[in-house]
Write a protein that holds these residues in place. Structure first.
Motif, PDB file in Angstrom:
ATOM      1  N   ASP A  46       6.985  -2.675  78.978  1.00  0.00           N
ATOM      2  CA  ASP A  46       8.354  -2.193  78.785  1.00  0.00           C
ATOM      3  C   ASP A  46       9.138  -2.348  80.086  1.00  0.00           C
ATOM      4  N   PRO A  47       9.498  -3.577  80.434  1.00  0.00           N
ATOM      5  CA  PRO A  47      10.184  -3.808  81.709  1.00  0.00           C
ATOM      6  C   PRO A  47      11.586  -3.204  81.725  1.00  0.00           C
ATOM      7  N   GLU A  48      11.998  -2.786  82.892  1.00  0.00           N
ATOM      8  CA  GLU A  48      13.351  -2.261  83.052  1.00  0.00           C
ATOM      9  C   GLU A  48      14.288  -3.432  83.314  1.00  0.00           C
ATOM     10  N   LEU A  49      15.224  -3.630  82.403  1.00  0.00           N
ATOM     11  CA  LEU A  49      16.087  -4.808  82.478  1.00  0.00           C
ATOM     12  C   LEU A  49      17.548  -4.413  82.654  1.00  0.00           C
ATOM     13  N   ASP A  50      18.261  -5.166  83.504  1.00  0.00           N
ATOM     14  CA  ASP A  50      19.700  -4.925  83.625  1.00  0.00           C
ATOM     15  C   ASP A  50      20.436  -5.672  82.519  1.00  0.00           C
TER      16      ASP A  50
END
Length: 234
Positions: A46-50
């Motif tokens: 669950d990567p943190e994406l902008d």
């Protein structure tokens, strides 16, 4: 060259990142922001994406969005025009191009022709072929309802005129058959329409460009009008 080989070359940056992930290698100093984004997507649950990353990922996961953006990139559409027409940020287009669609991987124009000829998705092959043949204005008119400016309109008509002229002449080498003759007549009719639009544009008739662009982007002709679709032309 197989189509998979060409597709792999276009996506060589993304594939290199995936190879690092598979081998357990950490991102190196040469990693760009786009590469770090793709590394996170491939290595984290669950990567943190902008916002830019979310847009790139959404486009990549959508067959329709991917083909439209790739058609625009392939036909040389500037990123700022993509942004104004389709609300795709310039950085998102740049990241997508860097990771998945590096057109600099084409060694020659023959490379590009082979890529299009052997592309295995019907929608993508047709859209990209038309974008290359008619220019990115065709894609923008079709999906963003943007009418090309006068110079682009005239260039579009000139390409249409030559394409239909060649198609009509090519029918002469196929014998006299009902279907072939019918297609030859269609291409001749379209060629005359393009010629008329060219003549009108030369007379500074500003209505000619929009009328022809609407005509070009029809996917099917009206039943009562014997006008060929773009699929008949390219």
């Amino acid at each position: 060259m197989r189509i998979s080989d060409c597709t792999a070359r276009l996506a060589h940056v993304a594939l290199g990142v995936e190879a690092d992930v598979a081998a357990g290698r950490a991102p190196g100093d040469a990693y760009t922001p786009a590469m770090r984004f793709w590394y996170a997507c491939k290595s984290e649950d669950d990567p943190e994406l902008d916002n830019t990353a979310c847009i790139v990922l959404s486009i990549r996961q959508s067959d329709t969005q991917r083909e439209i953006l790739e058609a625009l990139i392939l036909s040389g559409c500037p990123a700022e025009i993509v942004e104004s027409a389709l609300a795709v940020p310039r950085q998102a287009t740049a990241w997508y191009r860097e990771l998945f669609f590096d057109t600099g991987a084409f060694l020659t124009n023959l490379d590009k022709i082979e890529y299009l000829a052997n592309y295995d998705d019907d929608f993508g092959r047709e859209l990209k072929s038309r974008a290359v043949s008619l220019g990115y204005e065709f894609v923008l008119f079709t999906y963003a309802n943007l009418v090309p400016k006068t110079a682009a309109q005239k260039a579009l008509v000139e390409r249409m005129f030559m394409a239909t002229a060649y198609k009509a002449m090519a029918m002469n080498y196929n014998g006299i058959k009902t279907e072939i003759t019918r297609n030859a007549v269609k291409h001749a009719e379209l060629m005359l329409k393009a010629y008329e639009a060219l003549r009108r544009s030369g007379d500074d008739d500003q209505s000619a460009g929009h009328d022809l662009t609407a005509f070009l982007t029809k996917t099917r002709s009206e039943d009562s009008v014997p006008t060929p679709s773009l699929g008949d032309i390219f």
